[in-house]
Design an enzyme around this catalytic site. Structure first.
Site, PDB file in Angstrom:
ATOM      1  N   ASP A   2       0.827  -1.200   0.000  1.00 38.63           N
ATOM      2  CA  ASP A   2       0.000   0.000   0.000  1.00 38.63           C
ATOM      3  C   ASP A   2       0.863   1.252   0.000  1.00 38.63           C
ATOM      4  OD1 ASP A   2      -2.337  -1.430   0.037  1.00 38.63           O
ATOM      5  OD2 ASP A   2      -2.607  -1.301   2.210  1.00 38.63           O
ATOM      6  N   LYS A   3       0.290   2.342  -0.459  1.00 34.58           N
ATOM      7  CA  LYS A   3       1.009   3.608  -0.517  1.00 34.58           C
ATOM      8  C   LYS A   3       1.630   3.968   0.829  1.00 34.58           C
ATOM      9  CE  LYS A   3       0.347   8.528  -1.553  1.00 34.58           C
ATOM     10  NZ  LYS A   3      -0.618   9.557  -2.011  1.00 34.58           N
TER      11      LYS A   3
END
EC number: 5.4.99.-
Length: 432
Positions: A231-232
């Site tokens: 995930d970012k």
């Protein structure tokens, strides 16, 4: 009877392993281990060798093979249950990604019992005669950009990167540039189009979200070499395939759950018991499309998919307001750790989407630490603005040599700073 037309034979030559100068030095790892003593013992035990960055693997070169025009002619033998056409073909052809098999099907290059089948989810049955011609590679749609990379390990087949928080892994609507893929394409060449479709593959903290348009050729062409995703907001280790053979091999390991993935996190509160296993299906949250949810008993109704995580408290912090927790994934589902942590009532600190809000942190801190420490902790969480989650260990079988390799990287400074403050702010309660 199985018949596969010949592709050029592989010529194996030894090459040297490479390592970027930007990889953490032994002194930086020593500082990390002194700061996270319990984590250090766990990481060393997990990794199996003392130098956690260097790898002595000397992989052999497998030349890139286009595979376009490769023909498969085979009969489906006895099958148990439903088997999709794309899955069955992928199991019969080595070194070709499922995305490319799916592309071949959609282009009308696959027949079953003499009839063209263009639906990848078509179920095959015993006795079916399957003919397949592998399609051409599609051109890339991601552009190379000069972006600094923290490369932990590299050879001619794989690249292991320490992804910083806030960096998106691959281009997508809203994030067309500045991604990890853009940076990797500037650093080295990658297979043209070998994204692994996620329509039935595992999806976890790192892999593609269910709402990604994986069915399109665009999705594949912007993810060259990407086998999984972080995930970012999540930092840590990620492996990239540099040829289609390696991509297919690594994708199969993810599918079979033989990849070793270990994370550390800070939680809001402390898990009870201090270690255990949670097995609750995970599916899309019906009230929030950007969020997943642990949904007990929903597996048989098709709302969610099997998910299992193992956890262990490494250290209790701030008098029980938080804990440093190790997670090991048995399966891989979108946001698995975050959804399971929320279900357990200990959402990750800083995870506003899954309930680890600053107000929750404050309510836990109020009776345990001083007001000045509360303010500092909340200030750091505001500045961090992401879930306190880091992919600390990654292990897999090298797709060329077959040797099991494992890597580790220390958490980033923002996470280390919060751990330090939580440790100092209250009476430290060590887990035996």
């Amino acid at each position: 009877m199985l018949s596969i037309s010949q592709v050029p034979s592989f010529s194996l030559t030894t090459v040297k392993s490479l390592r970027s100068p930007s990889s953490p030095s032994s002194s930086s790892l020593s500082i990390f281990f002194s700061f996270f003593p319990k984590v250090s013992r766990f990481v060393i035990a997990s990794s199996g060798f003392s130098n956690l960055v260097e790898c002595t693997t000397t992989p052999e070169t497998i030349p890139r093979v286009n595979n376009a025009g490769l023909k498969l002619e085979d009969t489906v033998e006895s099958v148990n249950g439903k088997i999709r056409l794309d899955s069955w073909i992928s199991s019969r052809v080595n070194g070709v990604s499922r995305a490319r098999v799916q592309s071949s099907i959609r282009l009308g290059l696959v027949t079953v019992n003499g009839r063209i089948i263009d639906k990848v989810s078509h179920n095959v049955k015993s006795g079916d005669e399957v003919n397949c011609i592998i399609s051409e590679l599609q051109p890339l749609k991601a552009e190379a950009e000069d972006i600094p990379l923290d490369i932990v390990y590299e050879d001619k087949h794989v690249l292991v990167v320490n992804k910083p928080a806030y960096m998106v892994v691959h281009p997508a609507p809203g994030n067309p540039n500045g991604t990890l893929v853009n940076g990797i394409l500037h650093h080295c060449s990658l297979p043209l189009c070998v994204a692994y479709s996620n329509q039935e593959d595992d999806s976890d903290e790192e892999t593609f979200s269910d709402d990604d348009d994986d069915s399109s050729s665009y999705a594949a062409s912007v993810r060259p070499g990407i086998v999984h995703r972080l995930d970012k907001g999540t930092s840590g280790l990620l492996v990239v395939a540099k040829d289609e053979h390696s991509h297919a091999h690594l994708a199969e390991q993810f599918k079979l759950h033989t990849i070793e993935r270990v994370y550390i996190s800070l939680t809001s509160g402390v898990p009870s018991p201090s270690q255990g296993r949670i097995e609750v299906p995970i599916g899309r949250d019906s009230n929030n499309r950007i969020r997943m949810a642990a949904i007990p008993g929903s597996l048989s109704r098709g709302r969610a998919r099997h998910a299992a995580s193992r956890y262990k408290v490494i250290e209790t912090l701030a008098g029980g307001a938080s804990a440093l927790v190790e997670w090991r994934l048995e399966t891989g589902r979108t946001h698995q750790i975050r959804a399971h942590a929320k279900y357990m009532g200990i959402p990750l600190l800083g995870d506003e989407v899954y309930g680890g809000t600053k107000s929750v942190a404050l309510s836990l801190l109020q009776k345990r630490v001083s007001r000045s420490d509360q303010e500092q902790i909340l200030e750091l969480l505001t500045k961090m603005d992401r879930p306190c989650l880091h992919a600390i260990v990654l292990g897999f079988e090298h797709p060329c040599t077959g040797e099991v390799v494992r890597f580790s990287c220390p958490p980033p400074p923002d996470l280390a700073e919060i751990v330090g403050l939580l440790r100092r702010s209250g009476k430290k309660d060590k887990v035996k």
